[in-house]
Design a protein around this motif. Structure first.
Motif, short mmCIF file in Angstrom:
data_model
loop_
_atom_site.label_atom_id
_atom_site.label_comp_id
_atom_site.label_asym_id
_atom_site.label_seq_id
_atom_site.Cartn_x
_atom_site.Cartn_y
_atom_site.Cartn_z
N ASN A 261 -29.07 10.81 -33.28
CA ASN A 261 -29.56 10.30 -34.62
C ASN A 261 -30.43 11.49 -35.46
O ASN A 261 -29.87 11.86 -36.67
CB ASN A 261 -30.50 9.15 -34.75
N THR A 272 -26.96 7.76 -39.86
CA THR A 272 -26.12 7.07 -38.99
C THR A 272 -26.70 6.04 -38.10
O THR A 272 -27.92 5.64 -38.28
CB THR A 272 -25.82 8.37 -37.59
N ARG A 273 -25.79 5.33 -37.16
CA ARG A 273 -26.23 4.20 -36.58
C ARG A 273 -25.70 4.57 -35.16
O ARG A 273 -24.41 4.68 -35.03
CB ARG A 273 -25.79 3.00 -37.11
N ILE A 274 -26.41 4.23 -34.22
CA ILE A 274 -26.20 4.36 -32.78
C ILE A 274 -26.11 3.39 -31.81
O ILE A 274 -26.90 2.52 -32.06
CB ILE A 274 -27.01 5.49 -32.20
N HIS A 308 -35.50 4.67 -35.89
CA HIS A 308 -34.29 5.09 -35.66
C HIS A 308 -33.44 4.02 -35.37
O HIS A 308 -33.73 3.02 -34.90
CB HIS A 308 -34.17 5.97 -34.34
N GLU A 309 -32.36 4.04 -36.10
CA GLU A 309 -31.10 2.98 -35.85
C GLU A 309 -30.47 3.49 -34.70
O GLU A 309 -29.29 3.73 -34.63
CB GLU A 309 -30.20 2.69 -37.12
N VAL A 310 -30.97 3.03 -33.55
CA VAL A 310 -30.47 3.02 -32.16
C VAL A 310 -30.60 1.91 -31.49
O VAL A 310 -31.66 1.22 -31.35
CB VAL A 310 -31.13 4.39 -31.38
#
Length: 539
Positions: A261, A272-274, A308-310
């Motif tokens: 990310n 991003t997206r993970i 974070h988008e994780v």
């Protein structure tokens, strides 16, 4: 020159034959003669002629025995029998040795020339066939890396034929998969305001950059990984961990997700997206991990870090209404593939099945339907671009945006999509370029892998067996760019990535991407990026 040998126990026949054969007209040459089968056998083994003219009745060794031994030796040349006896039984036996012709002596000059012309034509046709076979095998060796990449992608998305799902069908490079566990990490580029302004061509370069970043970051934590692109804004890392305990492995996967990310945002300024799928004991279940990775994103299942988008997949988290996977990976891949190969009926069926599934959700809003339309159109657009067709000539962006904004219910979306698919598949532009798509796919992939080499259009024309001028036209028609422009853009994009890492000097970066002339490199860099290399480093 075709090589001809003559075996006969009469010296006068040998001399007469050598004088009578029109060597220059036939494009042939004499390579040897013998007076009996035994000497003839030795001579043929030494000279390897293309055509053997032989008598049957000779001392020491007969012509029949000589032919039998030649075929046992593996001799593939043509054999013509000139005999003073019209013996049906001998003619029948000679057929066992693939004799090209059986002629009684004496023979007229026109007949001799006609027979040799016929046999040489057979040789020329066989030679042409061998050349075509060699070219095919050579091309297969060129495409082998891409075949393996497609195999990996098929495993990851679940489209691999069931017959290939056993250890004996693993490609040699992937035999180690049998001894490992497996997990996938999905990467999705978010279409924010900046991303929406990017052209499809720019998306292609960004996806190439994302694949480089993903592989480099992943290898620092997991040595054994593969990366495969899915469609439009999605990519996939396949991880083969060692013997870590599950908790330790999950911690490393979370760390990898956060690093991915940060790196993609830092280098490319793309959000991003993970999603992290479940760990699987066997490679045949990799597609389950892939679906779980993207389901974790869509459901926002377990966010591993607030900044974070994780997201980590968890089996015990139930799906809430409206939070099911928007685009199952297998569906998206099948739709993109059907569009690429112009399978209109299959693409229609996939859309209908998907819309029917989405209608099972209650309370689908007008905005949700339009969002689905926009995303599905993105899948179609990018899959076509990968195959060399840019849709600007068929539909404008304003037209598509206006039509999507008028969609209210799922059935309208299905009708709209199927209408667009029909127009694409029946367009003259799509049909006209389809036979060249595979060639251009190979060329662009080759450029991305060999951009640092001394690469010219002539080099690639030799590899795909198409003239340089014709290949230039094909490449421009399908990609919209000249070969040199495309190569330059790939090199400059890679240079930009290397410069942003700040580990190399400008001249080192220039050489790394294929430029020895530093001022020329700086000029190209500024022309494409809007700033020179040193300005980029300072900023």
């Amino acid at each position: 020159m075709w090589k001809i040998a003559i075996i006969d126990d009469e010296r006068q026949v040998l001399k007469g034959m050598k004088r009578a054969i029109p060597w220059d007209d036939l494009g042939a040459e004499w390579v040897g003669e013998a007076l009996n089968g035994e000497d003839g056998l030795e001579m043929i083994r030494n000279t390897r002629p293309d055509i053997v003219i032989t008598d049957l009745y000779m001392p020491v060794m007969s012509g029949m025995d000589m032919m039998e031994q030649l075929r046992k030796d593996g001799f593939q040349g043509k054999i013509i029998i000139f005999s003073g006896y019209s013996d049906f039984e001998h003619a029948r036996l000679a057929l066992r040795f693939q004799v090209s012709d059986y002629v009684s002596k004496p023979i007229s000059l026109p007949t001799l020339k006609s027979i040799l012309n016929k046999v040489i034509q057979e040789l020329e046709e066989e030679e042409e066939k061998r050349v075509r076979q060699w070219e095919l095998e050579f091309k297969m060796t060129l495409y082998e890396p891409f075949v393996e990449k497609e195999w990996v992608r098929s495993v990851a998305v679940g489209t691999l034929d069931h017959a290939y799902k056993d250890s004996t069908r693993l490609p040699p490079s992937y035999l180690y998969w049998q001894e490992r566990k497996h997990v996938t990490i999905g990467i999705e580029l978010i279409r924010d305001e900046r991303a929406r302004c990017l052209s499809v061509s720019d998306w292609n370069l960004f996806r190439f950059a994302v694949s480089n970043i993903a592989c480099e970051v992943a290898h620092k934590l997991f040595p054994d990984t593969e990366y495969t692109e899915l469609h439009s804004t999605r990519g996939l890392l396949i991880i083969h961990p060692g013997s870590e305990h599950l908790e330790q492995l999950e911690d490393k996967l979370e760390e990898l997700g956060i690093r991915l990310n940060d790196s993609i945002v830092g280098y490319l300024k793309l959000m991003t997206r993970i999603g992290i799928g479940g760990v699987k004991d066997t490679w045949t279940k990799l597609s389950d991990s892939t679906e779980e990775a993207f389901r974790a994103m869509d459901q926002r299942a377990l966010r591993v870090a607030s900044a974070h988008e994780v997201y980590m997949y968890r089996e015990n988290i139930s799906s809430e209404p409206g939070n099911v996977a928007l685009f199952p990976v297998k569906f998206s891949y099948k739709l993109a593939t059907a569009i690429k190969v112009s399978q209109e009926v299959e693409a229609h069926q996939l859309v209908l099945e998907y819309i029917m599934e989405m209608k099972k959700q209650e309370g689908l809003s007008e905005g949700y339907v339009q969002m689905l339309g926009s995303e599905l159109w993105g899948i179609i657009t990018y899959s076509l671009y990968e195959s060399g067709l840019v849709l600007d000539d068929l539909f404008t962006n304003d037209q598509i945006a206006k039509e999507i904004s008028s969609l209210i219910v799922p059935d309208q979306l299905a009708s709209w999509l199927m209408d667009k698919i029909t127009k694409i598949c029946n367009s003259r532009q799509w049909k006209g370029s389809s036979k060249h798509r595979q060639v251009v796919d190979f060329m662009t992939s080759y450029i991305h892998e060999h951009y640092a080499d001394e690469l010219t259009l002539a080099d690639l024309s030799d590899k795909v067996f198409i003239s340089r001028n014709h290949l230039s036209i094909i490449f421009k028609n399908i990609t919209g760019e000249t070969f040199n422009n495309y190569l330059t853009r790939v090199r400059i994009e890679k240079a930009r990535e290397l410069l942003m890492e700040r580990n190399m000097l400008v001249y080192e970066v220039a050489e790394r991407v294929g430029y020895k002339n530093i001022p020329y490199f700086s000029t190209l860099f500024k022309k494409i990026t809007g700033m020179n290399p040193t300005e980029l480093i300072k900023n």
